[in-house]
Structure formats: structure tokens, C-alpha cells
Design an enzyme around this catalytic site. Structure first.
Site, PDB file in Angstrom:
ATOM      1  N   GLU A  25       1.138  17.277   7.071  1.00 57.09           N
ATOM      2  CA  GLU A  25       0.934  17.091   5.632  1.00 57.09           C
ATOM      3  C   GLU A  25       0.461  15.679   5.305  1.00 57.09           C
ATOM      4  O   GLU A  25      -0.358  15.481   4.416  1.00 57.09           O
ATOM      5  CB  GLU A  25       2.214  17.432   4.855  1.00 57.09           C
ATOM      6  CG  GLU A  25       2.482  18.922   4.755  1.00 57.09           C
ATOM      7  CD  GLU A  25       1.314  19.714   4.151  1.00 57.09           C
ATOM      8  OE1 GLU A  25       0.564  19.163   3.328  1.00 57.09           O
ATOM      9  OE2 GLU A  25       1.138  20.886   4.529  1.00 57.09           O
ATOM     10  N   TYR A 107       3.302  16.370  -4.098  1.00 56.50           N
ATOM     11  CA  TYR A 107       2.656  17.434  -3.329  1.00 56.50           C
ATOM     12  C   TYR A 107       3.199  17.495  -1.900  1.00 56.50           C
ATOM     13  O   TYR A 107       3.623  18.553  -1.432  1.00 56.50           O
ATOM     14  CB  TYR A 107       1.118  17.262  -3.296  1.00 56.50           C
ATOM     15  CG  TYR A 107       0.547  18.084  -2.181  1.00 56.50           C
ATOM     16  CD1 TYR A 107       0.482  19.471  -2.307  1.00 56.50           C
ATOM     17  CD2 TYR A 107       0.180  17.507  -0.974  1.00 56.50           C
ATOM     18  CE1 TYR A 107       0.051  20.262  -1.252  1.00 56.50           C
ATOM     19  CE2 TYR A 107      -0.251  18.291   0.085  1.00 56.50           C
ATOM     20  CZ  TYR A 107      -0.313  19.657  -0.070  1.00 56.50           C
ATOM     21  OH  TYR A 107      -0.716  20.437   0.985  1.00 56.50           O
ATOM     22  N   ASP A 125      -1.701  20.928  -4.905  1.00 54.44           N
ATOM     23  CA  ASP A 125      -2.792  20.030  -4.515  1.00 54.44           C
ATOM     24  C   ASP A 125      -4.043  20.368  -5.340  1.00 54.44           C
ATOM     25  O   ASP A 125      -3.992  21.211  -6.253  1.00 54.44           O
ATOM     26  CB  ASP A 125      -3.058  20.118  -3.003  1.00 54.44           C
ATOM     27  CG  ASP A 125      -3.648  21.469  -2.587  1.00 54.44           C
ATOM     28  OD1 ASP A 125      -3.713  22.383  -3.437  1.00 54.44           O
ATOM     29  OD2 ASP A 125      -4.052  21.593  -1.418  1.00 54.44           O
TER      30      ASP A 125
END
Ligand code: SF4
Length: 332
Positions: A25, A107, A125
Site C-alpha cells: 500500500e 486511504y 483512493d
């Protein structure tokens, strides 16, 4: 289900341990999946767990990140690993705790908490915002706080109690592969009947385009100074763009050969032949560099303070050179 049938096979999906999801991520914060894939495999092979990440020397860390750009992501990743180990003994399992770690915004924390730990929390996102701007046929600027809050509210209700991570990834996947920016592939969409923009024939108009920020133009001269078969490099100063990364001698302004020769002499160097390497550009978030490059053959090893001579092998093995400078390095 759309996600089961169409999700791309990705290494962090195949083996979704919290550590791998966490690294992926952060890597994907400013890098496309296709570009991140080879880096991800190399990174987790070299640093297979939080402890290895928390202990890695900075130069080695940046070397593993070399080519991905936005190097603060790597530094924050290491800081976050150290803090997580100290506070929790491992990666914390809740959105609120993950969000306190360096580099973890709403996010990323939502993505890690839902994918790695199954928490029912949104991960919003740019892809998800685009999908919702179309589903709702909403003309708001998608990154506006008001629109984000609206999407968050909808998702907090909609995320199923089981498979929260898959639900979030399905939305991201829909935005990345079907509801794409300029020409959405509505024929392949699993939810066309719920899409207000599609019904109104406005799917290509939405979302509203955001004005691009204007970038400051800076002219630079990059001198690849070589003594015999070694090349001179130094660490960039604190407070500058790419601080702490390695660079070849970089001077302000677009200098001619003779101007460069004078500058090098004023720094105690002894330039011999100087050959142009041509113009190059590099774009940062707020700055655009217009660079003139030169290959400089030095007739002595005298260098300004802070510069070191590296063999090409040592340079490639030990230090990370940002892609702005690699553009010239590749030419020699
Ligand atoms: Fe996007 Fe088209 Fe699906 Fe609407 S119908 S969500 S515009 S792909």
C-alpha cells in the site's frame, strides 16, 4: 462476483500477510501497480518482515527503493515499522492505530485495516472517487472534502461485514480497469444499472477535471565528473528536493561548457575534456527541472568537500541515485 472473477493476480493478494499488504500500500501511494511489481518482490525478499525493515540502514533502504521516487515513503515505512514494533510488537490491527503511523493517511490505513485485518472501514483512493462521481452523477470536484465525506458515509453503510478488504479492492479494481478516466468501459461494468452518469449519458464528462498545479521551472547543470574510471557523487543537502539522496555535481542554471569549466575550477577541481550529454527534463510534484548534462574528464582526483569517487560497480551497489540523475548516468 466481479472481484472474484476479474481481480488481477498480485503478489500481495496471493499472500496477503499484514506486512506485505502494508509494504504494497505504501509502494502504491504514488506508483502504478505494473511499475511497482518488480520493486515489491525485491523489497520483501530483501526485508522480509517488520524487524528487518526497522533495522535496515538508510542507504540500503533507499537503494531498494531506487527508481520508485517519492523517497519519503521509504523513510516513513521504516519509521512506521520501528514504531509499530515498539508500541505493539507487530503491525497494529485497527484503522485508528494504523493511521497514527508515519506515512499512513486515511486511504492507506483503510486499505491495510480492511485488506490485512478485515476491518469494515473504507479505503477511498482516486479510483474510488471517480467511480462514485459517475455512479452518483455528481459534479463536485472529486477530491473535495465534502465529496469525500459523502462517499465515506455511503461506504461505511455498504461495506459487508465479511470480505471488507475484497469489497474495497473490488471498487479500486473497478476504477483501475473498467471505470477508467477518459473512456469508461461501461459494457464490462458490473453495476451499469446503478450508474446515474451512464443513464444520463454523461459518463465521459465526469468527474470534473481538476486544474493541474503549475510547476516552478528550474534550470540545472548536471556534471558527471570522472577521474580515470571512477565517478564523483555526493549526498544532496538537507532541505533541498531529494535531500539525502546521492547526486552528480549539480549546479544552478543552464551553463555553457566554458561556464561549467570556470565553476569546476572555482571548486578546486581540474577539468580536462568536457563533452555535452544533452538536455533532459525531470518533473517533481511542484517543480520541473530543465537540465543540461556534461561528462567531465578530470585530470586530478581533487574534489569539493562531501564528494567521493565511486567505481561504477560500487555506485550501483551502494548508493541510490534518483531517476532525475540516472537519465544521464545511463548515457555513459
Ligand atoms: Fe463507470 Fe460506466 Fe460502470 Fe458507470 S456504468 S460505473 S461510468 S464503467
Amino acid at each position: 462476483m466481479f472481484y472474484d472473477a476479474r481481480a488481477r493476480v498480485l503478489p500481495w493478494r496471493e499472500e496477503p500477510s499484514p506486512y506485505r499488504v502494508f509494504v504494497s500500500e505504501v509502494m502504491l501511494q504514488q506508483t502504478r501497480i505494473e511499475a511497482a511489481l518488480p520493486y515489491f518482490e525485491r523489497f520483501v525478499a530483501a526485508l522480509p518482515d517488520l524487524r528487518a525493515l526497522s533495522l535496515v540502514p538508510e542507504d540500503r533502504l533507499l537503494k531498494l527503493w531506487e527508481g520508485l521516487g517519492y523517497y519519503n515513503r521509504a523513510r516513513n515505512l521504516k519509521k512506521a515499522a520501528a514504531i509499530a514494533l515498539e508500541r505493539y510488537g507487530s503491525l497494529p490491527g485497527s484503522y485508528e492505530e494504523i493511521k497514527t503511523l508515519p506515512g499512513m493517511g486515511e486511504y492507506s490505513a483503510g486499505a491495510v485495516a480492511s485488506i490485512a485485518f478485515g476491518e469494515r472501514v473504507p479505503a477511498i483512493d482516486g479510483n474510488v472517487l471517480r467511480v462514485f462521481a459517475r455512479l452518483l452523477c455528481d459534479e463536485s470536484e472529486p477530491s473535495s472534502p465534502l465529496f469525500k465525506a459523502r462517499v465515506r458515509e455511503i461506504l461505511e453503510e455498504a461495506i459487508p461485514p465479511s470480505r471488507a478488504g475484497d469489497f474495497n479492492q473490488a471498487l479500486m479494481e473497478l476504477g483501475a480497469t473498467v471505470c477508467i478516466p477518459s473512456a469508461p468501459r461501461c459494457k464490462d461494468c458490473p453495476v451499469p444499472d446503478f450508474c446515474a452518469a451512464r443513464r444520463a449519458g454523461r459518463e465521459k464528462e465526469l468527474p470534473q477535471k481538476k486544474k493541474k498545479p503549475s510547476r516552478r521551472l528550474e534550470e540545472k547543470t548536471v556534471a558527471l565528473c570522472m577521474f580515470e574510471d571512477k565517478i564523483a557523487a555526493r549526498k544532496r543537502e538537507k532541505g533541498s528536493v531529494l535531500a539525502g539522496m546521492w547526486e552528480f555535481l549539480t549546479l544552478e542554471g543552464a551553463l555553457s561548457k566554458e561556464e561549467l569549466r570556470r565553476e569546476l575550477k572555482s571548486r578546486g577541481m581540474q577539468p580536462g575534456e568536457i563533452s555535452p550529454l544533452g538536455p533532459k527534463e525531470h518533473i517533481f510534484t511542484h517543480i520541473q527541472w530543465k537540465m543540461e548534462g556534461y561528462l567531465v574528464r578530470l585530470s586530478s582526483s581533487a574534489l569539493p568537500e562531501g564528494m567521493r569517487l565511486f567505481s561504477k560497480e560500487a555506485l550501483e551497489r551502494e548508493v541510490s541515485i534518483p531517476s532525475a540523475f540516472l537519465k544521464y548516468y545511463k548515457k555513459i
